[in-house]
Design a protein around this motif. Sequence first.
Motif, PDB file in Angstrom:
ATOM      1  N   UNK A  73       0.789  -1.222   0.000  1.00  0.00           N
ATOM      2  CA  UNK A  73       0.000   0.000   0.000  1.00  0.00           C
ATOM      3  C   UNK A  73       0.817   1.266   0.000  1.00  0.00           C
ATOM      4  N   UNK A  74       0.133   2.345   0.360  1.00  0.00           N
ATOM      5  CA  UNK A  74       0.781   3.651   0.373  1.00  0.00           C
ATOM      6  C   UNK A  74       0.118   4.530   1.413  1.00  0.00           C
ATOM      7  N   UNK A  75       0.863   5.499   1.886  1.00  0.00           N
ATOM      8  CA  UNK A  75       0.289   6.533   2.739  1.00  0.00           C
ATOM      9  C   UNK A  75       0.740   7.875   2.204  1.00  0.00           C
ATOM     10  N   UNK A  76      -0.225   8.690   1.762  1.00  0.00           N
ATOM     11  CA  UNK A  76       0.076  10.042   1.305  1.00  0.00           C
ATOM     12  C   UNK A  76      -0.074  10.965   2.516  1.00  0.00           C
ATOM     13  N   UNK A  77       1.033  11.541   2.934  1.00  0.00           N
ATOM     14  CA  UNK A  77       1.039  12.329   4.170  1.00  0.00           C
ATOM     15  C   UNK A  77       1.073  13.819   3.837  1.00  0.00           C
ATOM     16  N   UNK A  78       0.008  14.527   4.203  1.00  0.00           N
ATOM     17  CA  UNK A  78      -0.007  15.982   4.036  1.00  0.00           C
ATOM     18  C   UNK A  78       0.411  16.602   5.364  1.00  0.00           C
ATOM     19  N   UNK A  79       1.347  17.531   5.290  1.00  0.00           N
ATOM     20  CA  UNK A  79       1.876  18.116   6.530  1.00  0.00           C
ATOM     21  C   UNK A  79       2.117  19.604   6.358  1.00  0.00           C
ATOM     22  N   UNK A  80       2.279  20.248   7.490  1.00  0.00           N
ATOM     23  CA  UNK A  80       2.579  21.681   7.524  1.00  0.00           C
ATOM     24  C   UNK A  80       3.927  21.802   8.218  1.00  0.00           C
ATOM     25  N   UNK A  81       4.799  22.656   7.703  1.00  0.00           N
ATOM     26  CA  UNK A  81       6.121  22.779   8.330  1.00  0.00           C
ATOM     27  C   UNK A  81       6.071  23.812   9.458  1.00  0.00           C
ATOM     28  N   UNK A  82       6.512  23.389  10.625  1.00  0.00           N
ATOM     29  CA  UNK A  82       6.590  24.287  11.786  1.00  0.00           C
ATOM     30  C   UNK A  82       7.945  24.972  11.831  1.00  0.00           C
ATOM     31  N   UNK A  83       8.917  24.332  11.183  1.00  0.00           N
ATOM     32  CA  UNK A  83      10.303  24.817  11.075  1.00  0.00           C
ATOM     33  C   UNK A  83      10.772  24.431   9.673  1.00  0.00           C
ATOM     34  N   UNK A  84      11.861  25.037   9.193  1.00  0.00           N
ATOM     35  CA  UNK A  84      12.420  24.517   7.954  1.00  0.00           C
ATOM     36  C   UNK A  84      12.978  23.120   8.200  1.00  0.00           C
ATOM     37  N   UNK A  85      12.945  22.255   7.193  1.00  0.00           N
ATOM     38  CA  UNK A  85      13.464  20.903   7.407  1.00  0.00           C
ATOM     39  C   UNK A  85      13.741  20.177   6.110  1.00  0.00           C
ATOM     40  N   UNK A  86      14.633  19.201   6.182  1.00  0.00           N
ATOM     41  CA  UNK A  86      14.935  18.419   4.976  1.00  0.00           C
ATOM     42  C   UNK A  86      15.071  16.932   5.265  1.00  0.00           C
ATOM     43  N   UNK A  87      15.029  16.544   6.540  1.00  0.00           N
ATOM     44  CA  UNK A  87      15.159  15.136   6.885  1.00  0.00           C
ATOM     45  C   UNK A  87      13.956  14.743   7.735  1.00  0.00           C
ATOM     46  N   UNK A  88      13.280  13.677   7.312  1.00  0.00           N
ATOM     47  CA  UNK A  88      12.012  13.303   7.935  1.00  0.00           C
ATOM     48  C   UNK A  88      12.073  11.882   8.471  1.00  0.00           C
ATOM     49  N   UNK A  89      11.528  11.702   9.680  1.00  0.00           N
ATOM     50  CA  UNK A  89      11.430  10.355  10.255  1.00  0.00           C
ATOM     51  C   UNK A  89      10.049   9.773   9.971  1.00  0.00           C
ATOM     52  N   UNK A  90      10.031   8.617   9.352  1.00  0.00           N
ATOM     53  CA  UNK A  90       8.780   7.871   9.154  1.00  0.00           C
ATOM     54  C   UNK A  90       8.967   6.500   9.781  1.00  0.00           C
ATOM     55  N   UNK A  91       7.977   6.083  10.559  1.00  0.00           N
ATOM     56  CA  UNK A  91       8.068   4.801  11.261  1.00  0.00           C
ATOM     57  C   UNK A  91       7.339   3.710  10.479  1.00  0.00           C
ATOM     58  N   UNK A  92       8.014   2.602  10.281  1.00  0.00           N
ATOM     59  CA  UNK A  92       7.397   1.399   9.699  1.00  0.00           C
ATOM     60  C   UNK A  92       8.214   0.208  10.187  1.00  0.00           C
ATOM     61  N   UNK A  93       7.521  -0.711  10.844  1.00  0.00           N
ATOM     62  CA  UNK A  93       8.241  -1.773  11.550  1.00  0.00           C
ATOM     63  C   UNK A  93       8.588  -2.956  10.645  1.00  0.00           C
ATOM     64  N   UNK A  94       9.700  -3.557  10.986  1.00  0.00           N
ATOM     65  CA  UNK A  94      10.082  -4.799  10.320  1.00  0.00           C
ATOM     66  C   UNK A  94       9.008  -5.858  10.602  1.00  0.00           C
ATOM     67  N   UNK A  95       8.766  -6.744   9.663  1.00  0.00           N
ATOM     68  CA  UNK A  95       9.474  -6.957   8.400  1.00  0.00           C
ATOM     69  C   UNK A  95       8.911  -6.166   7.213  1.00  0.00           C
ATOM     70  N   UNK A  96       8.066  -5.162   7.449  1.00  0.00           N
ATOM     71  CA  UNK A  96       7.563  -4.374   6.315  1.00  0.00           C
ATOM     72  C   UNK A  96       8.671  -3.487   5.769  1.00  0.00           C
ATOM     73  N   UNK A  97       8.540  -3.128   4.489  1.00  0.00           N
ATOM     74  CA  UNK A  97       9.558  -2.335   3.815  1.00  0.00           C
ATOM     75  C   UNK A  97       8.961  -1.159   3.069  1.00  0.00           C
ATOM     76  N   UNK A  98       9.616  -0.006   3.176  1.00  0.00           N
ATOM     77  CA  UNK A  98       9.286   1.108   2.286  1.00  0.00           C
ATOM     78  C   UNK A  98       9.927   0.800   0.942  1.00  0.00           C
ATOM     79  N   UNK A  99       9.147   0.953  -0.119  1.00  0.00           N
ATOM     80  CA  UNK A  99       9.683   0.635  -1.445  1.00  0.00           C
ATOM     81  C   UNK A  99       9.976   1.885  -2.266  1.00  0.00           C
ATOM     82  N   UNK A 100       9.280   2.987  -1.958  1.00  0.00           N
ATOM     83  CA  UNK A 100       9.427   4.185  -2.780  1.00  0.00           C
ATOM     84  C   UNK A 100       8.886   5.373  -2.001  1.00  0.00           C
ATOM     85  N   UNK A 101       9.536   6.523  -2.156  1.00  0.00           N
ATOM     86  CA  UNK A 101       9.039   7.759  -1.549  1.00  0.00           C
ATOM     87  C   UNK A 101       8.995   8.825  -2.635  1.00  0.00           C
TER      88      UNK A 101
END
Length: 557
Positions: A73-101
């Motif tokens: 599946x997929x999760x489309x995450x809409x967010x608002x920036x509270x600060x400038x940023x370029x590195x994001x933490x997304x949680x997904x537990x093993x054994x699942x895998x992120x395949x594409x962002x």
Amino acid sequence: MTTKRKIPRVIASVFVFVFAFHFVYGPAISGQEKPISRQETLRGTITPERAWWDVLHYDLSVRFMPETRSIKGSNFITFKTLLPGSRMQIDLQTPLNVTKVIHGGSELKFEREGNVFWITFDKEIPQGVEDRVDIYYEGRPKAATNPPWDGGVTWGRDDLGNWYINTTCEGIGASVWWPNKDIGYDEPDRGMKINITVPENLVDVSNGRLKGVDHDAQGKTKTYHWEVTNPINNYGVNANIGNYVNWSETFEGLGGKLDINYWVLPHQKEAAMKTFQEVPRMLKAFEHWFGKYPFYEDGYKLVTVAYPGMEHQSSVTYGNYFRNGYRDRDVSFTGIGYKFDFIIVHESGHEWFGNNISMKDAADMWIHEGFTNYAENLFVEYYWGKKEGSDYVIGSRKNITNDSPIIGTYGANREGSGDMYYKGGNMLHTIRQIVNDDEKWRSILVGLNTDFWHQTVTTQQVEAYITQKAGIDLGKVFDQYLRTTKIPLLQYRTEGNKISFKYDRVVPGFAMPLKVVVNGKPMSITPTESVQSIDATEPVKTFEVDRNFYVESAALL
Ligand SMILES: [Zn+2]
């Protein structure tokens, strides 16, 4: 959630605790001092990679493939920036895998660290903008071993052999089956879409309202599109897949017309139609005590599952055999527990405490379970009177173990003791006695749900709120019951007309007012750690502490 039924496990853990306490740590260590691991820190704290963005909306799509016990599946995450940023933490537990962002049409780089994915944007996103990132994932998720307590996905079958699949993830976290910001403090402000694809002969029931069903005749699947318009805690999101049928009714409540939908398996319907008559009764009682049901826009659903039950927001799950009590038990040992359906009452109580008011950190889980345990006796009181309510909450003290404090470890996704249920409920019942004004107490319970409407909170906010509205400093009372394992001991001695008393086993400065009964007549005292004496108007023949206060008593030597 409810307390675990496995008594032998509790005894075993007490034994381990006592053993470790004496032989490993020596005295005076809480037994909770296990070092916090890097993974726990990432999960349980507001890391810099989480702090700069605020979730506005999740659009989750998941296909369940029971034959291979896998999901995609997929999760489309809409967010608002509270600060400038370029590195994001997304949680997904093993054994699942992120395949594409995907971000703005192009693929982003990401790397894995255990149950965390670090996503790097091509350039820094400025503060104060709205943006979207799309996470694609797949794999065979962890199977639940003892749902709802040890959660994951349950790939079960119903009595007739059809697939009967549920997700449960309180504690372990929603990232056991879908990628998200897996910590309590940040809920999607605008709600969530949940699109679940299943084999075409099955039905998915998730949270909120069913907006449509797509049938892929060639692929032999159906996709159920559910939508939640209110903020929702991650672990409250669920998918229930089975041969469900449904019926509905309307409840006329404080917020107008509330749509109620019941989803059960066909062979359960007859029994369920009787048992589920508890639902409008529950809503009536809890709207009285806590104010209007918090999710009129999303409706209320009760959905049968193969495990005892869970407070999934606006789709409470039910597996209580269509009988009163809690799986044929009475948690109060008084018989009163057999007068109502425990799962309908307890799990729905969480719509106010847990789903409307949610904890920021799992260490403050008592805000969910303490208040909801307490809600059970308010339900009893609403229908059977004040004495029955008191009997129920007092009877449940037998479940308290005082093994470790109710408040857990912050910044590590660690809950405190299971005492958060029955001791939490008894602490609130005790505070009600201190407030000594039932209408004021009810206004505090309604006020919590109004002033913290759809918010995430800390225990400090809840404690300060009750203290302020009660006009009584309850700080030491909360400290005593939430942060120590000691139950206050009132020591007393009577000689003729004279009564001497003091508190023992209390936090410094503890001076909780107490009602006592002297020669059958009620009286108020405010013991401290120093001995005080008062004179009764006649020789003292009997002296007892009002049973509604959760304190113990003994002779003052
Ligand atoms: Zn619960």
